[in-house]
Enzyme design. Sequence first.
Site, PDB file in Angstrom:
ATOM      1  N   ARG A 266      27.412  29.213  46.918  1.00 37.68           N
ATOM      2  CA  ARG A 266      26.178  28.494  46.626  1.00 37.68           C
ATOM      3  C   ARG A 266      26.523  27.032  46.375  1.00 37.68           C
ATOM      4  NH1 ARG A 266      24.972  27.600  41.544  1.00 37.68           N
ATOM      5  NH2 ARG A 266      25.925  29.518  40.765  1.00 37.68           N
ATOM      6  N   HIS A 270      22.458  26.932  40.362  1.00 38.83           N
ATOM      7  CA  HIS A 270      21.849  28.263  40.356  1.00 38.83           C
ATOM      8  C   HIS A 270      20.334  28.150  40.519  1.00 38.83           C
ATOM      9  CE1 HIS A 270      20.985  32.392  39.205  1.00 38.83           C
ATOM     10  NE2 HIS A 270      20.211  31.956  38.236  1.00 38.83           N
ATOM     11  N   TYR A 279      30.691  24.760  34.790  1.00 36.71           N
ATOM     12  CA  TYR A 279      31.540  25.922  35.064  1.00 36.71           C
ATOM     13  C   TYR A 279      32.297  25.855  36.393  1.00 36.71           C
ATOM     14  CZ  TYR A 279      27.224  27.304  37.541  1.00 36.71           C
ATOM     15  OH  TYR A 279      26.127  27.327  38.349  1.00 36.71           O
TER      16      TYR A 279
END
Length: 377
Positions: A266, A270, A279
């Site tokens: 991705r 998100h 992260y």
Amino acid sequence: MTAETLRQQTVDRLLPSLDPVRFVAADGSAVEAPEGYVAPPDDLLREAFARMVVGRRFDAQASALTRQGRLAVYPSSRGQEACQIGAVLALRERDWLFPTYRDSVALVSRGLDPVEVLSLLRGDWHCGYDPAAVRTAPQCTPLATQTIHAVGMADALRRRGAGDVVLALVGDGGTSEGDFHEALNYAAVLRAPVVFLVQNNGYAISVPLARQTAAPSLAYKGVGYGMPSEQVDGNDLVAVLAVLSRAVERAREGRGPSLVEAHTYRLEAHTNADDPSRYRDEAEVAAWSAADPLPRLETYLRGRGVLSDAEVAACAARAEEVAERLRAELAVEVLGDPLELFDHVFATPTPQLREQRAQLAAELAHGAEGAEEAGGR
């Protein structure tokens, strides 16, 4: 043949390839065809490219509309288009697709109205389209619950002898849910005509794969249920389509379910509420950007001499038409009726629902009266 040899052969048939199946390298060059797989025809790959261009533009426009407040939320699938479009092209029109919340591009590629696809993400109470008419289940937000639904539909189709297949999309995070494992077991025991495609983009929101499983790859999870499994380069549309087509035809022939893990990434956050820099680092994103499925497929097709500048321009023009329509139609405010909250909950409303509906209706009427009085002063 000894019993041990027979058991070993059975296990070997269930195990995925040691390395993800691949036809096209990250730079768009062709690699040696993997054993047992045949590349899809060029005309189908050109169609896949056209749909990928539209899907990429749709995704960018939906993200922009979210920033403008026209959508409540939008989970981008930029970088995962090869998985979603490959899944759609592996199916027939009568087959069923069970998507997740991140699979809007798959729905657009399947021919659903792009505006209807985004209805749910505008905050509407319904999914925007008629699932039975388009053989596409509502986009599922709870993780992996759609996998159980997919198996139930597949078993119903099997009992009818219709020869139709179900394909369920799920993320790597969804494989950690109990529903996923129940679905695999249920499907294998019933030999249901369903294919599970795991889009492994490396993160369940911010949780990396290594924190979710100790398995060598998610594809190995099918073996424990007696289900043949495979892993594929999820950014190589040629490979995704080849692997899924074989799994779908296997299900259509009555030979049961399959599990396919697509290794992808991705590229965006998100959702618009996420900060991916917390992260993952820029080097990781850059490495995966170099394997972007869209330029990868374009380079491959141009190298084969089956994609022209004119075709690429036509695809881009079509994509802009879709984006323009989205901007125009999603700029219109939708005035919802709060009382619709109580519609379609039960075929016959319960006393509690009737009481709650009446209470809300009274409050709305009181509010309207107050606003009218204030406007008259």
